[in-house]
Each structure stands twice: as structure tokens, then as C-alpha cells.
Scaffold this active site. Structure first.
Site, PDB file in Angstrom:
ATOM      1  CB  SER A 176      61.368  70.877  67.309  1.00  0.00           C
ATOM      2  OG  SER A 176      61.500  69.663  66.611  1.00  0.00           O
ATOM      3  CG  HIS A 204      62.598  74.783  68.990  1.00  0.00           C
ATOM      4  ND1 HIS A 204      61.340  75.326  68.888  1.00  0.00           N
ATOM      5  CD2 HIS A 204      62.737  73.919  67.958  1.00  0.00           C
ATOM      6  CE1 HIS A 204      60.728  74.789  67.838  1.00  0.00           C
ATOM      7  NE2 HIS A 204      61.550  73.938  67.253  1.00  0.00           N
ATOM      8  CE  LYS A 236      60.774  76.774  64.662  1.00  0.00           C
ATOM      9  NZ  LYS A 236      61.582  75.745  64.053  1.00  0.00           N
TER      10      LYS A 236
HETATM   11  C1  LIG Z   1      61.664  74.974  62.991  1.00  0.00           C
HETATM   12  C2  LIG Z   1      62.949  74.252  62.870  1.00  0.00           C
HETATM   13  C3  LIG Z   1      63.711  74.350  61.716  1.00  0.00           C
HETATM   14  C4  LIG Z   1      63.194  75.027  60.476  1.00  0.00           C
HETATM   15  O1  LIG Z   1      63.192  76.392  60.600  1.00  0.00           O
HETATM   16  P1  LIG Z   1      62.252  77.280  59.654  1.00  0.00           P
HETATM   17  O2  LIG Z   1      62.851  78.633  59.737  1.00  0.00           O
HETATM   18  O3  LIG Z   1      60.883  77.190  60.203  1.00  0.00           O
HETATM   19  O4  LIG Z   1      62.351  76.693  58.281  1.00  0.00           O
HETATM   20  C5  LIG Z   1      64.954  73.763  61.722  1.00  0.00           C
HETATM   21  N1  LIG Z   1      65.408  73.074  62.797  1.00  0.00           N
HETATM   22  C6  LIG Z   1      64.674  72.925  63.913  1.00  0.00           C
HETATM   23  C7  LIG Z   1      65.214  72.166  65.054  1.00  0.00           C
HETATM   24  C8  LIG Z   1      63.414  73.503  63.964  1.00  0.00           C
HETATM   25  O5  LIG Z   1      62.657  73.331  65.041  1.00  0.00           O
END
Ligand SMILES: *Cc1c(COP(=O)(O)O)cnc(C)c1O
Length: 381
Positions: A176, A204, A236
Site C-alpha cells: 500500500s 490494492h 479501493k
Molecule cells: C486499505 C487496506 C486495508 C484495509 O481496508 P479497509 O477496507 O480500508 O478497511 C487492508 N489491507 C491493505 C493492504 C490495505 O491497503
């Protein structure tokens, strides 16, 4: 302490002192409203689906038909046909026996790891794994072994030392804050050789990788059927909210029975479920947003003259005050590029994090790169 009283002065002093320390080291976090007339290079809306009218339409129709809340947890009356339909859709998309929806990616990772691991088990994590994965490992009570970022030789040496019967290898697919990813063929080879389960976090990568179905990096590497659990988020590239995990019937049934974050939380509302289902349909059948995103990634690569692997482009700075000043300077020029500081990233690896979207125009990207060039932050710390 003003408006609300604190039970002890000592307690209040400690919290205030902690905040003062964060402020003094430029690490205080504040909730800042988004700058509406800036070009946003900080969001994770990689395909622009958060503003797609097809998702909005699906969410509105489901909300009108089924209401604004699921009104209870999955194990009570929160399991609607809508959510079961979404889970079947995800299982097909991921080539898995079964799938399960969670309320957020953070909650999913904590709940999954806590449910599947206990004391006596061992879990192998890339050092830069997302905080939710690390938190889940720590809460599980399993022995946590962290290997150097993307270093599969290091991972193998840790696996060789392990005597646990249940072993899990846990990694982000696309990282991320770094935008890079492991060789999932080599990683799953190791998992098979050392009898380890694998949990791959595609937060991602979902919707962005995979030639046929845009299911993520597991599809791209052709390892979907070797991975024990593929998890990912709707929050995302899919432009919504919530998360999923896909895997064998046994593992999914274990989660239904053991994952506290699923059992003790109200299910996602119908509108959110319908938007997720629509987004998954779009990424499989409408190649346009993904093609545009990759066009933008290639353009950025060309302008920066450095390989760009994903929509996430870290610009290393290495100093907290400098990274904040740079982010401020970019904002004044009309570009929102968030400064990432410890503890989100390791000490002295402060960076600007540029994230690209299908909605960016070539001119916007050229403009950003030229401002980055003027600030002198390209070409290393
Ligand atoms: C954003 C993210 C999460 C968390 O997801 P949310 O739906 O925002 O709680 C988990 N793992 C990774 C690698 C992320 O980038």
C-alpha cells in the site's frame, strides 16, 4: 482538558503529553477536510468507480428496496439474498469454492487471522505488511516471524527453522505504501514446499491486475488455485466499502464460526452490497477504466523515467518536516499528494505517496510531474 472532565489529572496529563510529543516531532495527525478544488493524487479510487453513476444507481435502488441497514449481524437476520449473491459472484470471480463478505478490510484481516491462528501456530509476514495484518497476527497469539520486504530467501530460511504444524504466509499483493509486489509464483512454491497456508491481501490489486477477470495479482500470476485465501476490499479500486475473502469451503466455514469481527458486527447495508456487486461486474466486463488507468501508469513511467509497477508511486523523502513542506508546496500548486510519515512507514522512510486514477487526464499527470521536478524531490531523498 476543558469541556469534558477527566477522572484523573494524571491521566489527562499523559494524553496531552503524548500529543505534545507528536506535535514536537511533526507527527501529530489531524483530520483535515479535503481540498475540493485540488487535483487529488492521494485517493485509492484507482478506476474512478467511486464516482461512477452505475454504482450510485445500484446503491440507490437497493436502498430504496431493502432499506438503509442490515439491522443485524450475519448469523442473525443479516444474511440477505443480496449478500449471498455477492458471495457467490466473488467465489466464481476468484475461482474459489466459497467467499465471505466482511465489513471492512481492516476488520476482515484482524478477524481472519484471529480465527485461523492460535498459540503454537506460526505466521510469516513481510515486514511491510499492512497494519491490519500485523494486528491480526498479534491478536491471534501465534508466533509472528517477519521477513525482509519481498525477500523470499529470508522467508525460506525462517520456514526452514519452523516446527509448527500450522503455518501461514501472509502478505500484501501490491504494497500500500510502496506499490511493489512479491513474486507470487515463487512465494506459493515455498508455501507448497513447506506446507504453509497462504493469505494474500489484494486490497490494492483487486480490479487492476488479471488479464481476463481483473481479479487481482493472484490471477495475473496464475496462482489463484494455489493460494489458501485471497482477500481484498471494495474500498479501493472497486469504489465502494467493505471487504471479501475467498477460499475453500472448510476455511470459509471456519471463519463463519470463528471470526469474531463477522459474528459480532452488523452486516453491511444493502446499498453497499449492491454497489460492490455492480463494481465486480464492471471490472470483468468493461475494460475501459482499467485500460485508462494503465495508460496513465505508462505515461507516468515515461515522464519519471523509472519503472512504475502499480498506481501507487512512492517519492522517497526521508525526513518528516521536509515531506510535510513538500506536500504543502504541492497543495499550493493545486495537487493533493499526501505525506506519509512513521509509524505508517519505517523511520526515515517518509515519502510522498502519489496514487493514480483512471480519472486523471494526461495534462494533470504532466502538471504534477513538472511540479515534483521543480521541488527537486525526484531522483531520491
Ligand atoms: C486499505 C487496506 C486495508 C484495509 O481496508 P479497509 O477496507 O480500508 O478497511 C487492508 N489491507 C491493505 C493492504 C490495505 O491497503
Amino acid at each position: 482538558m476543558s469541556k469534558f472532565s477527566s477522572p484523573t489529572q494524571q491521566g489527562a496529563d499523559r494524553y496531552q503529553l503524548e500529543l505534545d510529543t507528536l506535535f514536537a516531532t511533526s507527527r501529530l495527525r489531524q483530520l483535515v477536510p479535503d481540498h475540493a478544488n485540488c487535483i487529488n493524487f492521494s485517493a485509492n479510487d484507482y478506476l474512478g468507480l467511486a464516482h461512477d453513476s452505475r454504482l450510485a444507481q445500484a446503491a440507490m435502488e437497493a436502498t430504496q428496496q431493502f432499506g438503509t441497514s442490515a439491522s443485524s449481524s450475519r448469523l442473525i437476520t443479516g444474511t440477505s439474498d443480496l449478500i449471498l449473491g455477492l458471495e457467490q459472484q466473488i467465489a466464481r470471480w476468484k475461482n474459489a469454492e466459497a467467499a465471505l463478505v466482511f465489513n471492512s478490510g481492516y476488520q476482515a484481516n484482524v478477524a481472519i487471522l484471529q480465527a485461523l491462528l492460535s498459540g503454537g501456530d506460526e505466521v510469516f509476514c513481510d515486514r511491510l505488511n499492512h497494519a491490519s495484518l500485523i494486528d491480526g497476527c498479534q491478536l491471534s497469539g501465534a508466533k509472528l516471524r517477519r521477513y525482509r520486504h519481498l525477500d523470499l530467501n529470508h522467508l525460506e530460511s525462517l520456514l526452514q527453522q519452523s516446527t509448527a504444524t500450522i503455518k501461514w504466509i501472509v502478505t500484501d499483493s501490491v504494497f500500500s505504501m510502496d506499490g511493489d509486489y512479491p513474486d507470487l509464483v515463487a512465494l506459493t512454491d515455498l508455501a507448497i514446499r513447506y506446507n504453509a497456508f497462504t493469505l494474500i491481501d489484494e486490497a490494492h490489486a483487486t480490479g487492476i491486475y488479471g488479464a481476463k477477470k481483473s481479479a487481482g495479482l493472484c490471477e495475473q500470476f496464475g496462482v489463484s488455485d494455489r493460494v489458501s485465501l485471497q482477500m481484498g476490499t471494495f474500498s479501493k479500486a472497486l469504489g465502494g466499502f467493505g471487504a471479501y475473502v475467498a477460499g475453500s469451503r472448510t476455511l470459509i466455514d471456519t471463519l463463519i464460526n470463528q471470526a469474531r469481527g463477522l459474528i459480532y458486527s452488523t452486516a453491511l447495508p444493502p446499498g453497499v452490497i449492491a454497489a460492490a456487486a455492480k463494481a465486480i461486474e464492471i471490472v470483468q466486463h468493461d475494460p475501459e477504466p482499467k485500460a485508462k488507468l494503465w495508460e496513465n501508469i505508462r505515461l507516468t513511467e515515461e515522464l519519471l523515467q523509472t519503472p512504475v509497477l502499480s498506481p501507487i508511486i512512492p517519492v522517497p523523502v526521508g525526513d518528516t518536516q521536509r515531506v510535510l513542506a513538500l506536500s504543502e508546496e504541492l497543495l499550493k500548486a493545486g495537487y493533493r499528494v499526501h505525506a506519509i510519515r512513521p509509524p505508517t512507514v519505517p523511520e526515515k522512510t517518509d515519502r510522498l505517496r502519489v496514487s493514480l486514477s483512471a480519472r486523471h487526464t494526461a495534462d494533470e499527470i504532466r502538471g504534477l510531474v513538472s511540479v515534483l521536478e521543480k521541488t527537486g524531490c525526484l531522483g531520491g531523498a
